[in-house]
Design an enzyme around this catalytic site. Structure first.
Site, PDB file in Angstrom:
ATOM      1  N   GLY A  65       2.537   4.431   1.106  1.00 18.20           N
ATOM      2  CA  GLY A  65       2.883   4.918   2.434  1.00 18.20           C
ATOM      3  C   GLY A  65       3.224   3.827   3.421  1.00 18.20           C
ATOM      4  O   GLY A  65       3.446   4.109   4.587  1.00 18.20           O
ATOM      5  N   CYS A  66       3.292   2.555   2.961  1.00 15.39           N
ATOM      6  CA  CYS A  66       3.577   1.487   3.920  1.00 15.39           C
ATOM      7  C   CYS A  66       5.011   1.523   4.395  1.00 15.39           C
ATOM      8  O   CYS A  66       5.335   0.966   5.439  1.00 15.39           O
ATOM      9  CB  CYS A  66       3.294   0.124   3.274  1.00 15.39           C
ATOM     10  N   GLY A  67       5.894   2.163   3.616  1.00 14.38           N
ATOM     11  CA  GLY A  67       7.291   2.273   4.041  1.00 14.38           C
ATOM     12  C   GLY A  67       8.162   1.124   3.579  1.00 14.38           C
ATOM     13  O   GLY A  67       9.376   1.202   3.696  1.00 14.38           O
TER      14      GLY A  67
ATOM     15  N   PRO B  90       0.826  -1.201   0.000  1.00 14.57           N
ATOM     16  CA  PRO B  90       0.000   0.000   0.000  1.00 14.57           C
ATOM     17  C   PRO B  90       0.864   1.257   0.000  1.00 14.57           C
ATOM     18  O   PRO B  90       1.975   1.266   0.506  1.00 14.57           O
ATOM     19  CB  PRO B  90      -0.799  -0.122   1.314  1.00 14.57           C
TER      20      PRO B  90
END
Length: 276
Positions: free
Chosen positions: A108-110, A106
């Site tokens: 912005g999950c990093g 997803p």
């Protein structure tokens, strides 16, 4: 395939006088590396020695472990740039696919950022020791680079990466507008010739960043010599990988930043003199 350089019209102003002139400048085009139909990276590079580039990039980036993992390279030219289609052995292709799945998540999950940081900071493989290099021979090898830089002689705008073994003339040399690209092309040329970097040195006309050390370690070179200075991280990486790193190479000598024991001087180093 496009020529690696082209003529450009110029206005020359020297000694207070203006005149019309021209200069050969290196071409730079987008080069995409694709594996299994998916693009892995796009680099701006000089359109020369592209099969060397494909093989070298695939090896130095750890996508393949050996030349045997690379089954074929196809070069596709278009108006937008050049696509290098690299066909990998099944096991390596599956590993790359799994790696891509791990990066997909997803927004912005990093995950992608973490993976990228880990990749950038990856440890370089240890190189084999044993080879001793004469300081005078290193200086002579560096001096001989210019005569082999055919593209730079015409453009004065490209980097070179060369491979040299003590007791032999300067061997392979590759040029590109990008210093990383030149080193990848050199790695590919060595692999395609069935040569390893063991017992040899990578000579660079550029500065030394951590990526240059990582790539040289994958080649297996015990010594890196460059005309410009290294970064602090490059020094730490070379130290950990067992690589002798010499830089700021000039006509009168060079400076050694790591593992000076691999260099033999004509005269003993003075006590207290800083060489590493």
């Amino acid at each position: 395939m496009a020529e690696p350089f082209t003529a450009a019209a110029t206005t020359v102003w020297r000694h207070g006088q203006a005149s019309a002139g021209s200069r050969l400048v290196p071409e730079e085009t987008a080069v995409a590396f694709t594996y299994g139909g998916s693009t892995q990276a796009v680099m701006m590079a000089t359109p020369a020695d592209l099969e060397d580039f494909a093989v070298g990039f695939t090896l130095t980036e750890g996508i393949a472990a050996s030349p045997a993992d690379i089954l074929a390279v196809e070069t596709i030219e278009s108006d937008l740039g050049i696509e290098l289609r690299i066909d990998l052995a099944e096991a390596r292709a599956e590993r790359l696919t799994a790696r891509r799945r791990a990066l997909a998540g997803p927004v912005g999950c990093g995950l992608c950022g973490i993976e990228s940081l880990e990749e950038a900071a990856r440890a370089a493989p240890m190189v084999a020791g044993g080879t001793v290099f004469e300081a005078a021979a290193i200086a002579s090898a560096m001096t001989s680079i210019a005569a082999l830089q055919a593209m730079n002689a015409r453009t004065h705008a490209v980097h070179a990466a060369a491979f040299w073994r003590p007791g032999t003339p300067l061997g392979l040399l590759r040029e590109d507008v990008g210093r990383h690209n030149a080193l990848d092309k050199l790695a590919g040329a060595l692999a395609r010739a069935g040569l390893t970097g063991q017992g040899g040195a990578v000579l660079l006309t550029s500065r030394v960043s951590v990526e240059m050390v990582q790539k040289s370690a994958r080649i297996g070179a015990a010594l890196i010599v460059a005309v410009s200075a290294p970064t602090a991280l490059a020094i730490r990486t070379a130290e950990a990988a067992g690589i002798t790193l010499a830089a700021i190479a000039r006509a009168d000598g060079f400076e050694i930043f790591t593992h000076p024991e691999r260099i033999r001087f004509a005269e003993p180093v003075e006590e207290g003199r800083h060489v590493a």
